[in-house]
Design an enzyme around this catalytic site. Structure first.
Site, PDB file in Angstrom:
ATOM      1  CB  CYS A  74      -1.083   0.016   1.125  1.00 17.39           C
ATOM      2  SG  CYS A  74      -1.915   1.453   1.604  1.00 17.39           S
ATOM      3  CB  CYS A 203      -5.437   3.242  -4.748  1.00 15.02           C
ATOM      4  SG  CYS A 203      -4.267   2.166  -5.106  1.00 15.02           S
TER       5      CYS A 203
END
Length: 276
Positions: A74, A203
């Site tokens: 991530c 994101c």
């Protein structure tokens, strides 16, 4: 027993961070409960900071999505982990070096502000799949990229979910990015994230994947320094270099903010688990 937690956000991508250096925490039910926005703290994911003595990095970052399951890399979470580790006093030097599920990363916090940069792994061009209607590549997490014009009108939840659960992604799923090319080499990106199973405000690995896909299809140039990307949660900057065979020296930069610190009584948690 009381469990302390810390909440951070990186361009609207929010995470609960746990200092797990003294005692490992392995509880998917707890992670899912904490991420619940109605009955818990609320977050897109959980990040655990663990010791990584064997590999001699500053720490190991373990990431779990809001469904409680361990996931892949991530980017925004990594930037929050860098900021959190700095607050814990873990790095003994200006440059932070840590390990995640996909390998080693470097990061730093810019002086006098909350801009945090993370260096992602190199991308072999042979792994980039350019299809007629989309591009697929993995920037630590798998991403399906669609270039669109009317990005504001898109139902990201509905369209993203359909792609995320269709072939060839049935087994592991995919993150779906809708990308609009703006003027002056800028991008706008909206992302449906697997594991969260909804659109997130930002994101990090998706933004990087979108920039690389745009470069690879000659929609933007990568020789202009940092490329600005607009997300619902704010601005991110991507810088990279490329050779004939790969993209390298890939950096993702953006704002990180500490939101609050809290604690949960594990006795109350076990009561809620029993009731469910």
């Amino acid at each position: 027993m009381k469990l302390n937690f810390y909440k951070y956000q990186g361009t609207g991508n929010d995470f609960i961070l746990l200092d797990s250096r003294q005692k490992k925490i392995e509880n998917p039910f707890l992670f899912k409960k904490l991420c619940d926005r109605h009955f818990g703290v609320g977050a897109d994911g959980i990040i655990l900071i663990q010791n990584d003595d064997e590999y001699k990095s500053d720490f190991y970052m373990r990431y779990c999505n809001s469904d409680g399951k361990e996931s892949t890399m991530c980017g925004n979470g990594g930037r929050c982990a860098i900021f959190f580790a700095n607050q814990l006093g873990i790095p003994k030097k200006n440059k932070i070096h840590f390990r995640a599920i996909d390998g080693y990363h470097d990061g730093f916090i810019r002086d006098n502000d909350n801009l945090v940069s993370i260096k992602l792994l190199n991308i072999d061009k042979n792994t980039i799949e350019i299809h007629k209607k989309y591009v697929f590549l993995n920037t630590g997490s798998p991403h399906h990229i669609l270039f669109v014009e009317k990005i504001r009108e898109k139902n990201i939840y509905q369209e993203g979910k359909k792609i995320r659960f269709q072939s060839p992604y049935l087994e592991k799923g995919v993150n779906v990015n809708f990308v609009k090319i703006l003027k002056n080499n800028m991008l706008q990106v909206r992302t449906y994230e697997r594991g969260v199973e909804n659109e997130t405000l930002s994101c990090g690995t998706g933004v990087v994947a979108s920039v690389i896909a745009a470069c690879e299809t000659n929609k933007i140039k990568n020789d202009v320094g940092e490329i600005l990307v607009q997300t619902l949660g704010g601005k991110l900057w991507v810088s990279l270099k490329k050779t004939k065979n790969e993209y390298f020296d890939i950096h993702l930069t953006g704002n990180v903010k500490f939101i609050f610190k809290g604690s949960i009584l594990m006795e109350d948690f076990y009561k809620s688990k029993k009731n469910e």
